[in-house]
Scaffold this motif. Structure first.
Motif, PDB file in Angstrom:
ATOM      1  N   GLU A 161     -13.010  26.573  42.719  1.00 55.46           N
ATOM      2  CA  GLU A 161     -13.768  26.670  41.518  1.00 55.46           C
ATOM      3  C   GLU A 161     -14.991  26.350  41.450  1.00 55.46           C
ATOM      4  O   GLU A 161     -15.571  25.891  42.510  1.00 55.46           O
ATOM      5  CB  GLU A 161     -13.132  25.585  40.485  1.00 55.46           C
TER       6      GLU A 161
ATOM      7  N   ARG B 101      -8.762  16.852  34.484  1.00 53.52           N
ATOM      8  CA  ARG B 101      -8.024  17.716  33.520  1.00 53.52           C
ATOM      9  C   ARG B 101      -7.495  17.006  32.479  1.00 53.52           C
ATOM     10  O   ARG B 101      -7.361  17.732  31.396  1.00 53.52           O
ATOM     11  CB  ARG B 101      -6.864  18.553  34.617  1.00 53.52           C
TER      12      ARG B 101
ATOM     13  N   LYS C 249      -6.940  17.610  25.421  1.00 57.30           N
ATOM     14  CA  LYS C 249      -7.240  16.638  24.339  1.00 57.30           C
ATOM     15  C   LYS C 249      -8.729  16.774  23.898  1.00 57.30           C
ATOM     16  O   LYS C 249      -8.807  17.769  22.961  1.00 57.30           O
ATOM     17  CB  LYS C 249      -6.586  15.244  24.867  1.00 57.30           C
TER      18      LYS C 249
END
Ligand code: FAD
Length: 389
Positions: free
Chosen positions: A35, A42, A47
């Motif tokens: 990435e 994560r 949330k």
């Protein structure tokens, strides 16, 4: 040992760097990450990020002070003894940590489908969750429930399609059925026992040929360990990277941590792979100790697995491993605070699920670790503290 390479710059990767330094390793460390980002957490993606409360979850770790050569946007392609092949060429190593995590399973079909694994996934999906949009979530597991929670909060019309007879069936078995009313109360159309055939433009096609129209499809049907790049390396692969209880793989000087590691559990006498945050946080400590050696038999990774989820206003926490154990309910699952315990044939606690009851989780976790025999009649009485059972 002069050079350690850590492959995968998620939580387990960055924790491996921290643990190596904490154990006194003063040589070079290279952290390779596919990435383009600094390591981030994560759990908040489904949330606080999806709910629009925060935009970044970068881990609080000073890569400069750790003197790590972090290479974002670089992927590992292959491994042989002492050499890592990457998209930027070969890299020699003395020791190597495999921390490449897992990636989401996608469904068949030509229609657009969203998954939720990366910060880019989360920000992209958040932008689509708007008042009145029809959102179809495939899978009523942990991720599906949290996505559905956020989508409802954003005012979307939400349908959740689940192949099993109840939500969370894979993780909790029939106990998951007690969470079905949460969907109904949130105004979600939950369709259990329903198989999706494909994701098509405009929504879902079910195996019975019927369709569910949707503006946004989110697939949350599980993940697979990201280990394809290890094919032919001599590392044993079997639903993840096979390790011993010290997190050692079949290749000398190579260990595995986090979501991709299938380690031998001394506690349970079987191999476990646990795709949860606690494993990514704590397994690197043992992996670093294993690589750096030392007196005695060496560090053993032998946790009671733990995870949590926040869904429909409930804090859900689970510790243990309940396969083959007997279920004992504590409290009324129609209420807001209850727990479920699983007891072994020997009368010890195998696992606990706590809904809005962190005290039961904490005490249960200690009982599981301690392995004391319990009085099952007292266990079934929610008025009796778990530690007194
Ligand atoms: P990852 O976080 O997957 O990191 C692995 C990294 O390696 C990734 O950045 C990946 O791009 C990279 N990589 C992969 N292949 C290569 C390669 N060939 N070369 C280089 N780099 C590579 N757990 C809980 O306990 N509670 C929760 O509430 C919870 N919520 C979650 C919510 C979401 C949305 C997600 C996705 C996960 C959640 N989890 C939760 C699980 C938890 O986040 C994971 O267990 C944890 O992130 C695993 O960390 P890891 O470092 O092992 O793997």
């Amino acid at each position: 040992m002069n050079h350690v390479v850590v492959v995968g710059a998620g939580l387990a990767g960055v924790r491996s760097v921290e643990a190596l330094r904490a154990h006194g390793f003063g040589g070079a460390i290279t952290l390779i990450g596919e990435e383009p980002h600094r390591p981030y957490d994560r759990p908040p993606l489904s949330k606080a990020v999806l709910l629009g409360e925060i935009d970044s979850t970068v881990v609080d770790s000073d890569l400069g002070a750790l003197a790590v050569d972090h290479r974002p946007g670089v992927a590992a392609k292959g491994l042989r003894a002492g050499v890592l092949e990457t998209t930027e060429g070969e890299l020699a190593y003395d020791a190597l940590v495999i921390a490449t995590g897992a990636s989401p399973i996608r469904l068949r079909g030509e229609g657009p489908q969203h998954v939720l694994r990366t910060i880019d996934d989360a920000l992209g999906l958040r932008a689509l969750l708007r008042q009145g949009r029809r959102v179809a979530v495939v899978g009523a597991g942990w991720i599906g429930a949290e996505v559905a929670t956020a989508a409802r909060r954003a005012g979307c019309e939400v349908t959740v399609v689940e192949a099993a007879e109840c939500p969370l069936a894979a993780a909790l078995g029939p106990v998951g059925a007690h969470t079905a009313p949460w969907y109904e109360r949130a105004g979600i159309d939950l369709r259990t026992g329903t198989m999706v055939a494909s994701v098509d433009p405009g929504g879902l096609t079910l195996v019975d040929g019927s369709t569910i129209e949707a503006d946004v499809v989110v697939t949350g049907v599980g993940v697979r360990p990201s280990v394809d790049w290890l094919a032919g390396s001599g590392i044993e692969l079997d639903d993840g990277v096979v390790t011993d209880e010290h997190l050692r793989t079949a290749l000398p000087g190579v260990v595995a941590v986090g979501d991709c590691a299938a380690w031998w559990s001394r506690r349970y006498g079987r191999r476990l792979r646990v795709e949860h945050w606690d494993t990514a946080l704590n397994s690197p400590e043992v992996a670093a100790a294993t690589l750096l050696g030392g007196p005695g038999e060496g560090a053993v990774y032998d946790p009671v697995p733990y995870f949590w989820s926040e869904q429909f206003g409930h804090m859900v926490q689970y510790a243990g491993h309940h396969a083959g154990a007997r279920l004992v309910m504590r409290g009324d699952p129609a209420g807001t605070r209850w727990s479920a315990c699983w007891v072994t044939d020997g009368g010890t606690l195998a696992a606990v699920l706590a809904v809005n009851l962190p005290r039961d989780l904490m005490q249960g976790r200690r009982l599981i670790e301690g392995g004391q025999r319990l009085d099952v009649d007292r266990l079934a009485d929610p008025a009796v503290a778990l530690r007194d059972c």
